[in-house]
Design an enzyme around this catalytic site. Structure first.
Site, mmCIF file in Angstrom:
data_model
loop_
_atom_site.group_PDB
_atom_site.id
_atom_site.type_symbol
_atom_site.label_atom_id
_atom_site.label_comp_id
_atom_site.label_asym_id
_atom_site.label_seq_id
_atom_site.Cartn_x
_atom_site.Cartn_y
_atom_site.Cartn_z
ATOM 1 N N ARG A 1 0.814 -1.212 0.000
ATOM 2 C CA ARG A 1 0.000 0.000 0.000
ATOM 3 C C ARG A 1 0.851 1.267 0.000
ATOM 4 O O ARG A 1 0.636 2.182 -0.796
ATOM 5 C CB ARG A 1 -0.935 0.002 1.214
ATOM 6 C CG ARG A 1 -1.969 -1.111 1.222
ATOM 7 C CD ARG A 1 -2.775 -1.071 2.512
ATOM 8 N NE ARG A 1 -3.778 -2.118 2.571
ATOM 9 C CZ ARG A 1 -3.550 -3.347 3.022
ATOM 10 N NH1 ARG A 1 -2.349 -3.667 3.464
ATOM 11 N NH2 ARG A 1 -4.512 -4.248 3.054
ATOM 12 N N ASP B 1 8.732 -7.037 -5.178
ATOM 13 C CA ASP B 1 7.858 -7.521 -4.112
ATOM 14 C C ASP B 1 7.411 -8.918 -4.510
ATOM 15 O O ASP B 1 7.217 -9.201 -5.699
ATOM 16 C CB ASP B 1 6.652 -6.598 -3.937
ATOM 17 C CG ASP B 1 5.982 -6.765 -2.579
ATOM 18 O OD1 ASP B 1 5.692 -7.929 -2.204
ATOM 19 O OD2 ASP B 1 5.747 -5.759 -1.897
ATOM 20 N N ARG C 1 10.908 0.068 8.814
ATOM 21 C CA ARG C 1 11.335 -0.555 10.059
ATOM 22 C C ARG C 1 12.860 -0.508 10.166
ATOM 23 O O ARG C 1 13.570 -0.753 9.191
ATOM 24 C CB ARG C 1 10.861 -2.015 10.126
ATOM 25 C CG ARG C 1 9.358 -2.176 10.264
ATOM 26 C CD ARG C 1 8.879 -1.716 11.635
ATOM 27 N NE ARG C 1 7.443 -1.907 11.805
ATOM 28 C CZ ARG C 1 6.530 -0.986 11.497
ATOM 29 N NH1 ARG C 1 6.898 0.173 10.993
ATOM 30 N NH2 ARG C 1 5.247 -1.244 11.704
ATOM 31 N N GLU D 1 15.590 2.216 19.100
ATOM 32 C CA GLU D 1 14.939 3.510 19.257
ATOM 33 C C GLU D 1 14.551 3.727 20.716
ATOM 34 O O GLU D 1 14.217 2.766 21.423
ATOM 35 C CB GLU D 1 13.681 3.586 18.380
ATOM 36 C CG GLU D 1 13.964 3.473 16.895
ATOM 37 C CD GLU D 1 12.701 3.624 16.049
ATOM 38 O OE1 GLU D 1 11.613 3.832 16.637
ATOM 39 O OE2 GLU D 1 12.813 3.537 14.807
ATOM 40 N N HIS E 1 11.219 8.690 13.497
ATOM 41 C CA HIS E 1 10.074 7.809 13.224
ATOM 42 C C HIS E 1 8.795 8.628 13.048
ATOM 43 O O HIS E 1 7.780 8.404 13.712
ATOM 44 C CB HIS E 1 9.895 6.777 14.336
ATOM 45 C CG HIS E 1 9.404 5.453 13.822
ATOM 46 N ND1 HIS E 1 9.963 4.249 14.186
ATOM 47 C CD2 HIS E 1 8.407 5.149 12.964
ATOM 48 C CE1 HIS E 1 9.332 3.255 13.579
ATOM 49 N NE2 HIS E 1 8.388 3.774 12.832
#
Length: 394
Positions: free
Chosen positions: A152, A172, A227, A256, A279
């Protein structure tokens, strides 16, 4: 029913859930408090901060634990043990649509920032020094953007990049039928040809290490707003320091801080060819509202109506379960006890019910059973013998 929104929830979504009849608690719990409190809640809503592991899920479902559903605001579910949830009878749902545009815009923004060296020019000018020749950048127009992960968010990034007259290639395992992406056969092929590489996947495995960085053009830029585990930071540090690639822009990191205002340390911050943000991909008021409302809606529909749509650890529909299924249609009087009689009849015949849907007619009801055995005349006759049944067809 009680809902715990442990990573916060916008007021509009909280008010929606309360109007639907739920009790909503938005007080943040640490892990130990969650272990003790979660069994009293019917639903847990999280974003990326709360880690929902097996120990937590089992504590919330054993003995008299009430937990029925975990809702993830956003796309990734790598902070939730999906298998443990399945084994404990807890459905996990996500809200994948609310932050798509915000994250895609941030990816494009990071590309502009590193390509045109905007943060560095800003820093020197804030320090009172005028530099112009030092910060000569490159344009995005005409460049090739390579996407690792074309879901998406990847599709949204591709659409925006196309509007900037970029060529978009990608890799992908799943390919969208209607896409702006020119799909490659491997990630390596994307790395070989791209001027900008954007990673838009979950966080299950490290994708970019030294061998992958060696494949990239020396003039290429790496963008990671998905990520932190996707990129091996030590390898990236040496690639940037030694000029192996031109630059990078990161929005997420291997480690993090857990809370707002805590220190952040990374040797990547020493470099002058990297842009760092905290982030922020989904950090817009628009995305928070859309994601909050979406997850509130899907959780409400599951708790009130048993709606499995947007589930990630079970099939959203019976078709997703991949077994042979059949339907049988029953028109009957709308009165108590009918479903119990149907269940008994199917059980006597050794028929496994997969799902049933029912709607009211004028004084009657129409019920459609999805079953795992092919309907027979014996089933039809058995059901017609039930008092109140008007019609059975298959």
């Amino acid at each position: 029913m009680r809902i715990l929104a442990n990573d916060g929830l916008v007021d509009e979504a909280v008010n929606f859930l309360r109007r639907e009849g739920f009790s909503v608690d938005t007080e943040k719990r640490d892990y130990e408090d969650l272990l003790g409190d979660l069994p009293d809640f019917d639903a847990l809503l999280v974003r990326s901060a709360t880690k929902v592991n097996r120990e937590l899920i089992e504590a919330a479902t054993t003995k008299r634990g009430k937990l029925k559903i975990i809702g993830r605001g956003g796309v990734g579910t790598d902070n939730i043990d999906l298998q443990a949830a399945k084994e404990c009878g807890v459905v996990v749902k996500f809200a994948p649509h609310g932050n798509i545009n915000a994250t895609a815009e941030h990816v494009i923004g990071l590309m502009f920032a590193i390509a045109r060296k905007v943060p560095f020019a800003h820093h020197t000018l804030k320090s009172g020094i005028w530099h112009k020749a030092r910060f000569k950048g490159v344009e995005l127009q005409g460049k090739t953007l390579g996407l690792i992960g074309c879901g998406r968010i990847g599709q949204a990034v591709a659409n925006k990049a196309k509007d900037l007259d970029m060529k978009v290639i990608g890799f992908d395992m799943q390919r969208w039928m209607d896409s702006e992406v020119d799909y490659m056969d491997s990630m390596e092929e994307v790395l070989d040809h791209a001027d900008f590489v954007s990673i838009n996947t979950g966080g299950a495995h490290t994708l970019i290490r030294e061998p992958e960085l060696e494949r990239m053009k020396s003039s290429a830029f790496l963008i990671n707003a998905s990520r932190g585990v996707n990129v091996e930071e030590d390898a990236l540090y040496y690639a940037l320091k030694n000029g192996r690639i031109a630059g990078a822009a990161l929005d997420c990191y291997e480690k993090e801080p857990k809370r707002e205002g805590e220190p952040f340390t990374s040797k990547l911050a020493e470099l002058d060819n990297i842009v760092l943000s905290a982030h922020l991909g989904a950090s817009t008021a628009n995305a928070a509202r859309k994601t909050g409302m979406e997850i509130a809606d899907v959780v409400s529909k599951y708790l009130k109506y048993g709606d499995f749509r947007q589930s990630v650890n079970v099939g959203q529909t019976v078709i997703d379960e991949g077994i042979d299924l059949y339907t049988i249609f029953i028109t009957h009087e709308d009165k108590p006890g009918m479903f119990g009689k149907f269940g008994t009849a199917f059980g006597d015949l050794g028929v496994n019910i997969q799902e049933n849907n029912s709607r009211r007619l004028d004084g009657l009801a129409q019920t459609i059973y999805t079953i795992q055995e092919k309907p027979t005349s014996e089933m039809q006759e058995k059901l017609l013998e039930i008092d109140g049944v008007r019609r059975v067809v298959y």
